[in-house]
Scaffold this active site. Structure first.
Site, PDB file in Angstrom:
ATOM      1  N   GLU A   1     -14.350 -11.408  11.658  1.00  0.00           N
ATOM      2  CA  GLU A   1     -15.658 -10.875  11.318  1.00  0.00           C
ATOM      3  C   GLU A   1     -15.813 -10.754   9.809  1.00  0.00           C
ATOM      4  OE1 GLU A   1     -16.993  -8.265  15.107  1.00  0.00           O
ATOM      5  OE2 GLU A   1     -15.232  -7.540  14.051  1.00  0.00           O
TER       6      GLU A   1
ATOM      7  N   CYS B   1     -17.990  -8.180   2.812  1.00  0.00           N
ATOM      8  CA  CYS B   1     -16.707  -7.604   3.197  1.00  0.00           C
ATOM      9  C   CYS B   1     -15.966  -8.692   3.968  1.00  0.00           C
ATOM     10  CB  CYS B   1     -16.957  -6.371   4.067  1.00  0.00           C
ATOM     11  SG  CYS B   1     -15.447  -5.620   4.713  1.00  0.00           S
TER      12      CYS B   1
ATOM     13  N   CYS C   1      -3.878  -7.731  12.464  1.00  0.00           N
ATOM     14  CA  CYS C   1      -3.154  -7.070  11.379  1.00  0.00           C
ATOM     15  C   CYS C   1      -1.876  -6.459  11.934  1.00  0.00           C
ATOM     16  CB  CYS C   1      -4.022  -5.980  10.755  1.00  0.00           C
ATOM     17  SG  CYS C   1      -3.258  -5.169   9.347  1.00  0.00           S
TER      18      CYS C   1
ATOM     19  N   CYS D   1      -2.625   0.624  11.920  1.00  0.00           N
ATOM     20  CA  CYS D   1      -2.957   2.031  11.657  1.00  0.00           C
ATOM     21  C   CYS D   1      -3.636   2.624  12.898  1.00  0.00           C
ATOM     22  CB  CYS D   1      -3.892   2.126  10.463  1.00  0.00           C
ATOM     23  SG  CYS D   1      -3.211   1.372   8.981  1.00  0.00           S
TER      24      CYS D   1
ATOM     25  N   CYS E   1      -7.644   2.321  13.290  1.00  0.00           N
ATOM     26  CA  CYS E   1      -8.345   1.068  12.980  1.00  0.00           C
ATOM     27  C   CYS E   1      -8.372   0.118  14.173  1.00  0.00           C
ATOM     28  CB  CYS E   1      -7.653   0.393  11.792  1.00  0.00           C
ATOM     29  SG  CYS E   1      -8.258  -1.260  11.413  1.00  0.00           S
TER      30      CYS E   1
ATOM     31  N   GLU F   1      -4.420  -7.373   6.190  1.00  0.00           N
ATOM     32  CA  GLU F   1      -3.846  -6.717   5.018  1.00  0.00           C
ATOM     33  C   GLU F   1      -3.703  -7.765   3.905  1.00  0.00           C
ATOM     34  OE1 GLU F   1      -2.908  -3.684   3.626  1.00  0.00           O
ATOM     35  OE2 GLU F   1      -2.396  -5.124   2.070  1.00  0.00           O
TER      36      GLU F   1
ATOM     37  N   SER G   1      -8.330  -4.168  -1.088  1.00  0.00           N
ATOM     38  CA  SER G   1      -7.879  -2.902  -0.504  1.00  0.00           C
ATOM     39  C   SER G   1      -6.552  -3.120   0.225  1.00  0.00           C
ATOM     40  CB  SER G   1      -8.940  -2.403   0.479  1.00  0.00           C
ATOM     41  OG  SER G   1      -8.484  -1.251   1.137  1.00  0.00           O
TER      42      SER G   1
ATOM     43  N   SER H   1      -5.459   2.497   0.424  1.00  0.00           N
ATOM     44  CA  SER H   1      -5.815   3.298   1.596  1.00  0.00           C
ATOM     45  C   SER H   1      -4.769   4.397   1.731  1.00  0.00           C
ATOM     46  CB  SER H   1      -5.810   2.414   2.844  1.00  0.00           C
ATOM     47  OG  SER H   1      -6.897   1.512   2.777  1.00  0.00           O
ATOM     48  N   LEU H   2      -5.083   5.560   1.212  1.00  0.00           N
ATOM     49  CA  LEU H   2      -4.095   6.644   1.181  1.00  0.00           C
ATOM     50  C   LEU H   2      -4.178   7.486   2.458  1.00  0.00           C
ATOM     51  CD1 LEU H   2      -1.948   7.616  -0.870  1.00  0.00           C
ATOM     52  CD2 LEU H   2      -3.580   9.413  -1.505  1.00  0.00           C
TER      53      LEU H   2
ATOM     54  N   ASN I   1     -15.048   6.488  11.215  1.00  0.00           N
ATOM     55  CA  ASN I   1     -15.969   5.804  12.122  1.00  0.00           C
ATOM     56  C   ASN I   1     -15.303   5.663  13.476  1.00  0.00           C
ATOM     57  OD1 ASN I   1     -18.116   5.214  10.257  1.00  0.00           O
ATOM     58  ND2 ASN I   1     -16.703   3.759   9.320  1.00  0.00           N
TER      59      ASN I   1
ATOM     60  N   CYS J   1     -16.506   0.416   8.535  1.00  0.00           N
ATOM     61  CA  CYS J   1     -15.075   0.357   8.217  1.00  0.00           C
ATOM     62  C   CYS J   1     -14.230   0.651   9.444  1.00  0.00           C
ATOM     63  CB  CYS J   1     -14.699   1.414   7.181  1.00  0.00           C
ATOM     64  SG  CYS J   1     -15.558   1.241   5.642  1.00  0.00           S
TER      65      CYS J   1
HETATM   66  N1  SAH Z   1      -5.955  -3.588   5.406  1.00  0.00           N
HETATM   67  C1  SAH Z   1      -6.574  -3.103   4.231  1.00  0.00           C
HETATM   68  C2  SAH Z   1      -7.994  -3.552   4.094  1.00  0.00           C
HETATM   69  C3  SAH Z   1      -8.884  -3.455   5.301  1.00  0.00           C
HETATM   70  S1  SAH Z   1      -9.330  -1.868   5.886  1.00  0.00           S
HETATM   71  C4  SAH Z   1      -6.480  -1.592   4.154  1.00  0.00           C
HETATM   72  O1  SAH Z   1      -6.166  -0.973   5.144  1.00  0.00           O
HETATM   73  O2  SAH Z   1      -6.716  -1.065   3.064  1.00  0.00           O
HETATM   74  C5  SAH Z   1     -10.600  -1.304   4.822  1.00  0.00           C
HETATM   75  C6  SAH Z   1     -10.787   0.232   4.825  1.00  0.00           C
HETATM   76  O3  SAH Z   1     -11.365   0.724   6.056  1.00  0.00           O
HETATM   77  C7  SAH Z   1      -9.453   0.942   4.648  1.00  0.00           C
HETATM   78  O4  SAH Z   1      -9.508   1.975   3.716  1.00  0.00           O
HETATM   79  C8  SAH Z   1      -9.237   1.466   6.045  1.00  0.00           C
HETATM   80  O5  SAH Z   1      -8.329   2.456   6.026  1.00  0.00           O
HETATM   81  C9  SAH Z   1     -10.643   1.847   6.471  1.00  0.00           C
HETATM   82  N2  SAH Z   1     -10.756   2.127   7.915  1.00  0.00           N
HETATM   83  C10 SAH Z   1     -10.036   1.587   8.919  1.00  0.00           C
HETATM   84  N3  SAH Z   1     -10.394   2.119  10.102  1.00  0.00           N
HETATM   85  C11 SAH Z   1     -11.369   3.029   9.857  1.00  0.00           C
HETATM   86  C12 SAH Z   1     -12.170   3.893  10.671  1.00  0.00           C
HETATM   87  N4  SAH Z   1     -12.028   3.930  11.996  1.00  0.00           N
HETATM   88  N5  SAH Z   1     -13.093   4.673  10.057  1.00  0.00           N
HETATM   89  C13 SAH Z   1     -13.267   4.615   8.719  1.00  0.00           C
HETATM   90  N6  SAH Z   1     -12.552   3.816   7.911  1.00  0.00           N
HETATM   91  C14 SAH Z   1     -11.614   3.018   8.455  1.00  0.00           C
HETATM   92 FE1  SF4 Z   2      -4.558  -3.282   9.000  1.00  0.00          FE
HETATM   93 FE2  SF4 Z   2      -6.094  -2.057   7.139  1.00  0.00          FE
HETATM   94 FE3  SF4 Z   2      -6.642  -1.801   9.789  1.00  0.00          FE
HETATM   95 FE4  SF4 Z   2      -4.479  -0.612   8.757  1.00  0.00          FE
HETATM   96  S1  SF4 Z   2      -6.630  -0.182   8.229  1.00  0.00           S
HETATM   97  S2  SF4 Z   2      -4.559  -1.803  10.690  1.00  0.00           S
HETATM   98  S3  SF4 Z   2      -3.841  -2.111   7.230  1.00  0.00           S
HETATM   99  S4  SF4 Z   2      -6.736  -3.672   8.582  1.00  0.00           S
END
Ligand code: SAH
Ligand code: SF4
Length: 338
Positions: free
Chosen positions: A89, A104, A111, A115, A118, A159, A188, A211-212, A287, A330
């Site tokens: 996407e 984006c 991935c 996480c 996500c 990633e 990111s 992404s902290l 989200n 996101c």
């Molecule tokens: N893999 C990379 C880039 C893609 S994610 C990373 O994790 O940084 C892009 C952003 O969306 C990241 O900051 C991620 O943590 C955030 N994200 C992922 N799932 C989310 C959710 N359910 N709600 C809000 N932000 C989310």
């Molecule tokens: Fe991968 Fe980024 Fe989603 Fe974590 S937030 S699973 S690193 S895409």
């Protein structure tokens, strides 16, 4: 042969092989990246014979739009399909008060980082995208809308620092061929230390976002399994080295999850943790993703958290939610046709 993704120099070499002038390469380059055509026939300043010659072995693209969805806020999400049938996407965001058009982009199918919050990680990891497949996402948007993308964020699926060679090559094409300035591009990462070190060495001028999502090892590892491998303190050290080498301010992304990492004590811990790091902070209200039961904080909790963090002296912004009605916000990208 696919023309999209070729640099001016590569097109010039191709023209030399075809015994055509260098100028033809410039024209084709312009058709691909500025006018964003989908077919050789649309390159109307090339003679019909020359177009036929090109068509005998080349085409502009091999990427298709499988699904297109438009949100009521104007965000557009595309499911693009590559020749092997894999899909990712890509999202186009517009913000009413700005002329910017932000794409984006995804860099992997799935991935490995997985996480907990996500959707992308839920389907597992399939494969890396090539640099051509990455730039095709932006071309897809430009071809479909007739508009030029002005900003790029590597915040789609995957990633970026685990597919760094392709991401760097795509970055160079965005810079040189799309003419999108490095500072208008953000990468990111979930905190892949070797990748951060590489970007520091390269003196990358694009923005690095980390992404902290939590200020401590204990809290972060509940969200991000990668914390076991690249712990938060080591990530911070790598980020400080990155700031020293590049002089750039980084962006800290922080998802706010109700009752988990959005409380006043956590805000204070986060402010303390970030004190000696040159950064801006971007808060992302969680989200919803079906597979878990995290919740978004209330607006007043978000504002309170922001206020407490601002005591650190950092600039804190809250990310506007875009495209949630079409699962384009996101973390909601899963790359499947639902
Ligand atoms: N893999 C990379 C880039 C893609 S994610 C990373 O994790 O940084 C892009 C952003 O969306 C990241 O900051 C991620 O943590 C955030 N994200 C992922 N799932 C989310 C959710 N359910 N709600 C809000 N932000 C989310
Ligand atoms: Fe991968 Fe980024 Fe989603 Fe974590 S937030 S699973 S690193 S895409």
């Amino acid at each position: 042969m696919i023309l999209a993704g070729m640099t001016l120099e590569e097109l010039e070499n191709l023209m030399a092989e075809l015994k055509a002038t260098k100028f033809r390469a410039k024209q084709i380059h312009n058709w691909i990246y500025s006018k964003s055509v989908s077919t050789i026939d649309e390159m109307t300043n090339l003679s019909k014979d020359f177009r036929e010659q090109l068509k005998s072995f080349a085409s502009v693209t091999d990427t298709k739009i499988k699904v297109k969805q438009t949100s009521k806020d104007g965000t557009i999400k595309y499911l693009v399909e590559y020749p092997d049938g894999e899909c990712v996407e890509t999202v186009l965001m517009r913000f009413d008060n700005r002329a910017n058009l932000t794409a984006c982009v995804s860099c992997q199918v799935g991935c490995v980082v997985n996480c907990s919050f996500c959707a992308t990680g839920k389907g597992g990891f399939k494969r890396n995208l090539t640099y051509k497949e990455i730039i095709e996402q932006v071309l897809t948007i430009q071809r479909d809308t007739g508009l030029k993308v002005t900003n790029i964020v590597f915040m789609g699926q995957g990633e970026p620092l685990l597919n760094l060679d392709n991401v760097l090559k795509a970055l160079s094409i965005f810079n040189n061929d799309f003419q999108i300035g490095a500072r208008r591009i953000t990468i990111s990462t979930s905190g892949i230390i070797p990748g951060i070190k590489k970007l520091a060495e390269l003196n990358l001028q694009s923005t690095l976002a980390i992404s902290l999502h939590a200020p401590t090892h204990e809290l972060r590892k509940q969200l991000m399994p990668i914390e076991e491998k690249y712990t938060i303190d080591k990530v911070k050290q790598a980020l400080k080295e990155y700031v020293d080498k590049t002089g750039n301010r980084i962006t800290v992304e922080y998802i706010l999850i109700h009752g988990f990492n959005d409380t006043a004590p956590v805000a204070k811990e986060l402010a303390y943790f970030l004190k000696d790091l040159k950064c801006n902070i971007n808060l992302i209200p969680y989200n919803s993703v079906i597979e878990n039961d995290y919740k978004k904080p209330s607006s007043s909790d978000i504002m309170k958290f922001k206020y407490l963090l601002e005591h650190s002296g950092k600039k804190v912004t809250v990310r506007l939610e875009r495209g949630a009605d079409i699962d384009a916000a996101c973390g909601q990208l899963r790359g499947k046709n639902k």
